[in-house]
Design a protein around this motif. Structure first.
Motif, mmCIF file in Angstrom:
data_model
loop_
_atom_site.group_PDB
_atom_site.id
_atom_site.type_symbol
_atom_site.label_atom_id
_atom_site.label_comp_id
_atom_site.label_asym_id
_atom_site.label_seq_id
_atom_site.Cartn_x
_atom_site.Cartn_y
_atom_site.Cartn_z
ATOM 1 N N LYS A 41 31.762 42.810 36.505
ATOM 2 C CA LYS A 41 31.679 41.872 37.765
ATOM 3 C C LYS A 41 33.140 42.261 38.716
ATOM 4 C CE LYS A 41 31.671 38.183 35.868
ATOM 5 N NZ LYS A 41 31.319 36.266 35.531
ATOM 6 N N THR A 42 32.108 42.065 40.196
ATOM 7 C CA THR A 42 33.493 42.733 41.452
ATOM 8 C C THR A 42 34.560 41.789 40.431
ATOM 9 O OG1 THR A 42 32.129 44.073 42.356
ATOM 10 C CG2 THR A 42 34.202 42.478 43.359
ATOM 11 N N ILE A 45 37.337 42.092 38.543
ATOM 12 C CA ILE A 45 38.890 43.302 39.123
ATOM 13 C C ILE A 45 39.408 42.597 39.649
ATOM 14 C CG2 ILE A 45 39.015 45.119 40.162
ATOM 15 C CD1 ILE A 45 36.627 45.675 38.908
ATOM 16 N N THR A 309 38.648 47.966 45.227
ATOM 17 C CA THR A 309 38.266 46.938 44.239
ATOM 18 C C THR A 309 36.221 47.655 44.496
ATOM 19 O OG1 THR A 309 38.861 45.127 44.844
ATOM 20 C CG2 THR A 309 36.974 44.046 43.243
ATOM 21 N N THR A 313 34.920 47.998 40.684
ATOM 22 C CA THR A 313 33.900 47.641 40.024
ATOM 23 C C THR A 313 32.013 49.076 39.822
ATOM 24 O OG1 THR A 313 33.881 46.138 41.483
ATOM 25 C CG2 THR A 313 31.904 46.582 40.644
ATOM 26 N N LYS A 318 38.219 47.280 34.698
ATOM 27 C CA LYS A 318 38.680 45.850 35.518
ATOM 28 C C LYS A 318 40.126 45.830 35.893
ATOM 29 C CE LYS A 318 35.861 43.055 32.459
ATOM 30 N NZ LYS A 318 35.859 42.282 31.179
#
Length: 355
Positions: A41-42, A45, A309, A313, A318
């Protein structure tokens, strides 16, 4: 205006002209392998890293550029404003002008005045003594020190140094006794693993490989010459990409940093994937504050955070550290260099399978 102030202004003008005329760098010869299921998931990050032991919210910083004249005082004030608003670490240009001419100290002190609580690095050449290094740190109330090594620039510069016999010894003394964390950086000519080994041997823990692809100080000094030219030296050195590859096997012994030819969030991520812990930008920030002003530059940095980011992704990574597990492909001339230098470039294409 004294000769040092005039030279600083010439450097800025020539560097900006170079930026406008810049061609492809080796970062365009590096590609990530796309894997279609990032499984991340964004929101997961983190762009956090550190520089000289200081935490960074973003893994890039404003690299050493200028100071020493009224024009560059304004540039330093604008850069410091950007650093204050974004939390970026900022390095000054070489403080040698202020050591030689104390009346120019305010063109560097303005960085601390504008950004009293930020992390600020002083910058000085490797020929300087420990006493001068301490003076540079004092002038800026600096949290750390950059020592720049720039033999090609000095040789092309009409008034440059011609004796490099004490540089390594001076670096050793400064690292041991200056009292703040130290990084050693090139100025756009890149580094070999042999150079890095020498620096490690005298206690250096942070190295900015600063390769070809950005501001070319051989070309800048050549343009200032009034006698015969050094055209051949304008292509001297290795790119930032090649320099990071040179240092890849040293990552467990030294903290590598990257600068030179970095112009975009994509370039930053590539440099991090090739082993840098943080990335310095000088020409790009100089161009932005000159052309757009501090406020627009601050907005641009916010957009870079979002872009980085997104890229991370896509890569399914991460953290900055995890970027070193990405699969990277090189164009042929980079491969040729690796083959001649005994660098295992094939491993970069299948790194994700190692984890």
């Amino acid at each position: 205006m004294n000769i040092d102030s005039n030279r600083k202004d010439e450097h800025v003008d020539l560097a900006e002209r170079q930026y406008q005329a810049a061609s492809q760098s080796d970062f365009q010869k590096v590609r990530f392998v796309h894997h279609s299921l990032p499984q991340i998931k964004t929101a997961d990050i983190s762009l956090a890293s550190n520089l000289l032991g200081y935490p960074m919210e973003l893994p890039f910083y404003i690299n050493g550029m200028t100071g020493g004249s009224e024009k560059t005082k304004t540039i330093n004030a604008n850069l410091a404003e950007v650093a204050k608003a974004t939390g970026l670490i900022m390095a000054s240009g070489s403080v040698s002008a202020a050591i030689k001419h104390p009346e120019l100290a305010d063109t560097f002190k303005v960085i601390r005045q504008v950004n009293p609580n930020g992390i600020v690095l002083a910058n000085l050449g490797a020929h300087h003594t420990l006493e001068n290094a301490k003076r540079a740190v004092h002038i800026l109330e600096a949290n750390g020190l950059q020592i720049h090594i720039n033999a090609p620039q000095e040789l092309v510069m009409p008034e440059g140094d011609r004796d490099f016999s004490m540089w390594l010894k001076q670096i050793e003394r400064i690292v041991a006794k200056v009292g703040v964390p130290v990084m050693v950086k090139e100025v756009g000519f890149g580094m070999s693993r042999e150079t890095m080994e020498q620096l490690i041997s005298v206690g250096v823990q942070w190295i900015d490989v600063s390769g070809r692809g950005g501001t070319n100080f051989a070309a800048i000094e050549n343009a200032r010459r009034t006698t015969f030219s050094y055209d051949d030296l304008e292509n001297w050195g290795q790119s930032t990409v090649l320099s990071l590859l040179e240092g890849e096997e040293l990552n467990d012994r030294v903290h590598l940093l990257a600068s030179g030819g970095v112009k975009s969030p994509y370039d930053i991520v590539k440099a991090l994937a090739l082993g840098a812990e943080a990335v310095g930008l000088s020409g790009q920030f100089l161009h932005m504050v000159l052309e757009e002003g501090p406020e627009k530059t601050i907005e641009t940095i916010a957009s870079w955070k979002e872009k980085m980011t997104s890229i991370m992704t896509l890569l399914g990574k991460k953290s900055v550290a995890e970027l070193k597990q990405t699969d990277v492909i090189f164009q042929r001339d980079i491969i040729d260099w690796c083959e001649m230098r005994g660098i295992d470039y094939r491993r970069f294409g299948i790194r994700s399978s190692e984890y």
